[in-house]
Design an enzyme around this catalytic site. Structure first.
Site, PDB file in Angstrom:
ATOM      1  CB  CYS A  43      -0.919  -0.019   1.224  1.00 20.11           C
ATOM      2  SG  CYS A  43      -1.829   1.514   1.406  1.00 20.11           S
ATOM      3  CB  CYS A  48      -3.177   2.526  -1.691  1.00 25.65           C
ATOM      4  SG  CYS A  48      -3.486   0.818  -1.290  1.00 25.65           S
ATOM      5  CE  LYS A  51      -4.687   4.302  -6.279  1.00 25.59           C
ATOM      6  NZ  LYS A  51      -5.244   3.003  -6.045  1.00 25.59           N
ATOM      7  CE1 TYR A 180     -10.951  -1.423  -6.069  1.00 21.54           C
ATOM      8  CE2 TYR A 180     -11.223  -3.717  -6.695  1.00 21.54           C
ATOM      9  CZ  TYR A 180     -11.578  -2.642  -5.905  1.00 21.54           C
ATOM     10  OH  TYR A 180     -12.556  -2.780  -4.971  1.00 21.54           O
ATOM     11  CD  GLU A 184      -7.084   2.373  -8.805  1.00 21.74           C
ATOM     12  OE1 GLU A 184      -7.958   2.626  -7.970  1.00 21.74           O
ATOM     13  OE2 GLU A 184      -5.979   1.886  -8.474  1.00 21.74           O
ATOM     14  CG  HIS A 439     -27.948  23.897  -2.847  1.00 26.07           C
ATOM     15  ND1 HIS A 439     -28.141  23.080  -3.949  1.00 26.07           N
ATOM     16  CD2 HIS A 439     -28.103  25.165  -3.287  1.00 26.07           C
ATOM     17  CE1 HIS A 439     -28.421  23.832  -5.002  1.00 26.07           C
ATOM     18  NE2 HIS A 439     -28.391  25.101  -4.633  1.00 26.07           N
ATOM     19  CD  GLU A 444     -27.737  19.894  -3.915  1.00 25.15           C
ATOM     20  OE1 GLU A 444     -28.783  20.292  -3.393  1.00 25.15           O
ATOM     21  OE2 GLU A 444     -26.887  20.663  -4.421  1.00 25.15           O
TER      22      GLU A 444
HETATM   23  P1  NDP Z   1      -8.284  -7.661 -10.135  1.00 25.85           P
HETATM   24  O1  NDP Z   1      -8.604  -8.975  -9.551  1.00 25.85           O
HETATM   25  O2  NDP Z   1      -9.077  -6.457  -9.742  1.00 25.85           O
HETATM   26  O3  NDP Z   1      -8.322  -7.750 -11.718  1.00 25.85           O
HETATM   27  C1  NDP Z   1      -7.567  -8.698 -12.418  1.00 25.85           C
HETATM   28  C2  NDP Z   1      -7.938  -8.587 -13.873  1.00 25.85           C
HETATM   29  O4  NDP Z   1      -7.079  -9.405 -14.640  1.00 25.85           O
HETATM   30  C3  NDP Z   1      -9.354  -9.011 -14.148  1.00 25.85           C
HETATM   31  O5  NDP Z   1      -9.915  -8.116 -15.066  1.00 25.85           O
HETATM   32  C4  NDP Z   1      -9.179 -10.397 -14.747  1.00 25.85           C
HETATM   33  O6  NDP Z   1     -10.178 -10.741 -15.660  1.00 25.85           O
HETATM   34  C5  NDP Z   1      -7.870 -10.239 -15.466  1.00 25.85           C
HETATM   35  N1  NDP Z   1      -7.132 -11.496 -15.633  1.00 25.85           N
HETATM   36  C6  NDP Z   1      -6.746 -12.342 -14.667  1.00 25.85           C
HETATM   37  N2  NDP Z   1      -6.035 -13.355 -15.204  1.00 25.85           N
HETATM   38  C7  NDP Z   1      -5.968 -13.130 -16.527  1.00 25.85           C
HETATM   39  C8  NDP Z   1      -5.386 -13.821 -17.607  1.00 25.85           C
HETATM   40  N3  NDP Z   1      -4.710 -14.947 -17.442  1.00 25.85           N
HETATM   41  N4  NDP Z   1      -5.514 -13.301 -18.860  1.00 25.85           N
HETATM   42  C9  NDP Z   1      -6.191 -12.158 -19.045  1.00 25.85           C
HETATM   43  N5  NDP Z   1      -6.783 -11.468 -18.056  1.00 25.85           N
HETATM   44  C10 NDP Z   1      -6.673 -11.949 -16.809  1.00 25.85           C
HETATM   45  O7  NDP Z   1      -6.730  -7.477  -9.835  1.00 25.85           O
HETATM   46  P2  NDP Z   1      -5.784  -6.226  -9.923  1.00 25.85           P
HETATM   47  O8  NDP Z   1      -4.461  -6.784 -10.309  1.00 25.85           O
HETATM   48  O9  NDP Z   1      -6.359  -5.128 -10.741  1.00 25.85           O
HETATM   49  O10 NDP Z   1      -5.752  -5.737  -8.426  1.00 25.85           O
HETATM   50  C11 NDP Z   1      -5.447  -6.653  -7.366  1.00 25.85           C
HETATM   51  C12 NDP Z   1      -6.221  -6.307  -6.128  1.00 25.85           C
HETATM   52  O11 NDP Z   1      -5.698  -5.142  -5.553  1.00 25.85           O
HETATM   53  C13 NDP Z   1      -7.692  -6.010  -6.402  1.00 25.85           C
HETATM   54  O12 NDP Z   1      -8.471  -7.152  -6.268  1.00 25.85           O
HETATM   55  C14 NDP Z   1      -8.043  -4.983  -5.368  1.00 25.85           C
HETATM   56  O13 NDP Z   1      -8.672  -5.622  -4.295  1.00 25.85           O
HETATM   57  C15 NDP Z   1      -6.724  -4.395  -4.930  1.00 25.85           C
HETATM   58  N6  NDP Z   1      -6.641  -2.993  -5.372  1.00 25.85           N
HETATM   59  C16 NDP Z   1      -7.498  -2.085  -4.832  1.00 25.85           C
HETATM   60  C17 NDP Z   1      -7.452  -0.769  -5.234  1.00 25.85           C
HETATM   61  C18 NDP Z   1      -8.399   0.220  -4.643  1.00 25.85           C
HETATM   62  O14 NDP Z   1      -8.978  -0.063  -3.598  1.00 25.85           O
HETATM   63  N7  NDP Z   1      -8.618   1.362  -5.282  1.00 25.85           N
HETATM   64  C19 NDP Z   1      -6.513  -0.306  -6.231  1.00 25.85           C
HETATM   65  C20 NDP Z   1      -5.670  -1.347  -6.760  1.00 25.85           C
HETATM   66  C21 NDP Z   1      -5.753  -2.626  -6.325  1.00 25.85           C
HETATM   67  P3  NDP Z   1     -11.640 -11.231 -15.201  1.00 25.85           P
HETATM   68  O15 NDP Z   1     -12.368  -9.998 -14.778  1.00 25.85           O
HETATM   69  O16 NDP Z   1     -12.191 -11.826 -16.455  1.00 25.85           O
HETATM   70  O17 NDP Z   1     -11.434 -12.218 -14.128  1.00 25.85           O
END
Ligand code: NDP
Length: 463
Positions: A43, A48, A51, A180, A184, A439, A444
């Site tokens: 983080c 976080c 980022k 995410y 982002e 407001h 709101e």
């Molecule tokens: P996520 O789980 O959010 O997303 C992973 C993405 O990768 C999904 O779209 C998934 O597709 C895709 N994917 C996974 N495997 C493959 C593959 N083999 N080929 C192609 N696509 C694939 O993970 P992130 O890496 O974005 O983030 C990790 C975690 O970090 C998140 O779950 C979140 O909890 C946390 N995070 C939170 C943030 C916040 O609170 N603002 C910011 C950044 C991270 P599909 O949807 O089809 O499964």
């Protein structure tokens, strides 16, 4: 009674580990903590916090565009990546120092080393070769980006870790993923002027979020100029003679870019941690298996945060750490509460969400009222920015409780925090209606949507 070196030894200096160690130290426990990299974990060091600093940096391009609507003339602008990186690094170093200080001032002995388990009470500190003993052990080693070894050419790609330390801002980038991190970073790079393409295997980005937010974000990103390619994956990445990368898509096309970033989820960091020496069980993905109280299969070994692959969010890891302390040291068994977790995606526009999506709620409640407002936020009027904001409340008709609240637009993350209190308290739509509006604000709308936009009965829209 066996005398251990420590009452508690924590492996991992991220959000969960540091919180547990610091508070256990404050309770007078003898606490040790090992961290192999930098204090603060994903983080603070490469997640976080940096980022969000990048998000702020990337928003200036739109601020400059909008300024003329308010009478300002902004001269020629330019962006210097090394300046941003240096400023970000300075802030991260400051935060890291605070984390370390917080531990030391609570008498936690910090070991700057990788550690691994030798037995259920012994930990080997790799830097010195010393073995220390502990009564209770907390595994809080987090996760790391999925490197996607199956992708030919993955070694040319970066993950979010690398994105924080690129020597130069790429002219063009391909980001793969639809979660995410991919979303982002695609917005960050686009805002900084990078030609950005997002490749996602699914139908629409941000699976698991409310459909209205997904549609609106994807459409807005495309309208801004981000290329979003769905239903495809990268099948191969090659390095060209000119040093640029060529990503070959499953649909047959090729994308040429300076960087390819993989944001394909994160995997638990349990490799070579010696868990099997202590008898700690892991699941197929390498996550530590824990019970409802974060206790592993070995009763004095616990795990919190991303290494358990429950909900990968910093505040959840911290909450799990606090519950662990109650259970292990205060004779007050406490289960982490995962109900109604507010969350934000720092996309542009930003998303703030809490509770059930419309789809999830429709599967749970017989009748729902959906209140939905879509409007141009006031800030966008004078600059003639067309981007709209959406707010949505999902209400269980039987109880009138608001079971989902979803916002996309400026300030949505901040709103989600406050909406989180209302939904956690199980406020009804009437409580929202009885609340005086502030407001003029965008939020709101959340207390002035008096008539439902539509009703769902058994999952079907009946208007
Ligand atoms: P996520 O789980 O959010 O997303 C992973 C993405 O990768 C999904 O779209 C998934 O597709 C895709 N994917 C996974 N495997 C493959 C593959 N083999 N080929 C192609 N696509 C694939 O993970 P992130 O890496 O974005 O983030 C990790 C975690 O970090 C998140 O779950 C979140 O909890 C946390 N995070 C939170 C943030 C916040 O609170 N603002 C910011 C950044 C991270 P599909 O949807 O089809 O499964």
């Amino acid at each position: 009674m066996t005398q251990f070196d420590y009452d508690l030894f924590v492996i991992g200096g991220g959000s969960g580990g540091v919180r547990a160690a610091r508070l256990a130290g404050a309770m007078g426990k003898r606490v040790g903590l090992a961290e192999e990299f930098r204090m603060g974990g994903t983080c603070v060091i490469r997640g976080c916090v940096p980022k969000k600093l990048f998000v702020y940096a990337s928003q200036y391009s739109e601020h400059f565009e909008d300024a003329s609507g308010y009478g300002w003339s902004v001269g020629e602008t330019s962006f210097d990546w090394p300046t941003l990186i240096a400023a970000k690094d300075k802030e991260i170093a400051r935060l890291e120092g605070l984390y370390r200080k917080g531990l030391e001032s609570n008498n936690v002995r910090v070991h700057d080393t990788r550690a691994r388990l030798v037995s259920r009470n012994e930990i080997l500190l790799e830097a010195t070769g010393e073995t220390v003993t502990a009564d209770q052990i907390l595994i809080a080693v987090g996760g790391r980006p999925n490197l996607h070894d199956a992708l030919p050419g993955h070694e040319y790609c970066i993950t979010s870790n690398g994105a924080f330390h690129l020597e130069a801002l790429p002219k063009a980038i391909v980001v793969e993923g639809g979660g995410y991190i991919a979303v982002e970073f695609a917005n960050i790079f686009h805002g900084l002027g990078v030609d950005t393409t997002l490749v996602y295997r699914g139908q629409k980005i941000l699976g698991g979020f409310d459909e209205d937010l997904r549609d609106h974000l994807q459409e807005t990103m495309i309208a801004k100029g981000i290329k979003v390619i769905c239903h495809q994956v990268l099948e191969k990445v090659e390095k060209r003679a000119d040093g640029r990368l060529e990503g070959h898509l499953s649909g047959g096309d090729a994308l040429v870019a300076d960087q390819v970033m993989l944001a394909l989820g994160r995997v638990p960091n349990t490799e070579s941690l010696g868990l099997h020496h202590a008898g700690v069980e892991m699941d197929q993905r390498g996550a530590v298996i824990v019970d409802d109280y974060s206790r592993s299969s070995v009763d004095n070994i616990w795990a919190v945060g991303d290494v358990t692959n429950r909900v990968q969010l910093t505040p959840v890891a911290i909450h799990e750490a606090m519950c662990f302390l109650e259970t292990a040291f205060k004779d007050n068994p406490t289960k982490p509460d995962y109900d109604t977790i507010p969350t934000a995606v720092f996309s542009q526009p930003e998303i703030g969400t809490v509770g059930l999506t419309e789809h999830q709620a429709a599967g749970k409640y017989a009748e729902l009222d959906v209140y939905r407002a879509s409007f141009r936020p006031m800030h966008n009027i004078l600059p003639d920015r067309q981007e709209k904001m959406i707010m949505k409340l999902i209400v269980d008709v039987a109880s009138r409780v608001v079971v989902g609240a979803h916002v996309i637009g400026p300030g949505a993350g901040e709103m989600a925090q406050l909406l989180g209190i209302s939904l956690k308290a199980r406020c009804t739509k009437e409580d929202f209606d009885a609340t005086m509006a502030v407001h003029p604000t965008a939020s709101e709308e959340l207390v002035t949507m008096y008539a439902p936009t539509y009703r769902l009965k058994d999952g079907e829209r009946i208007d």
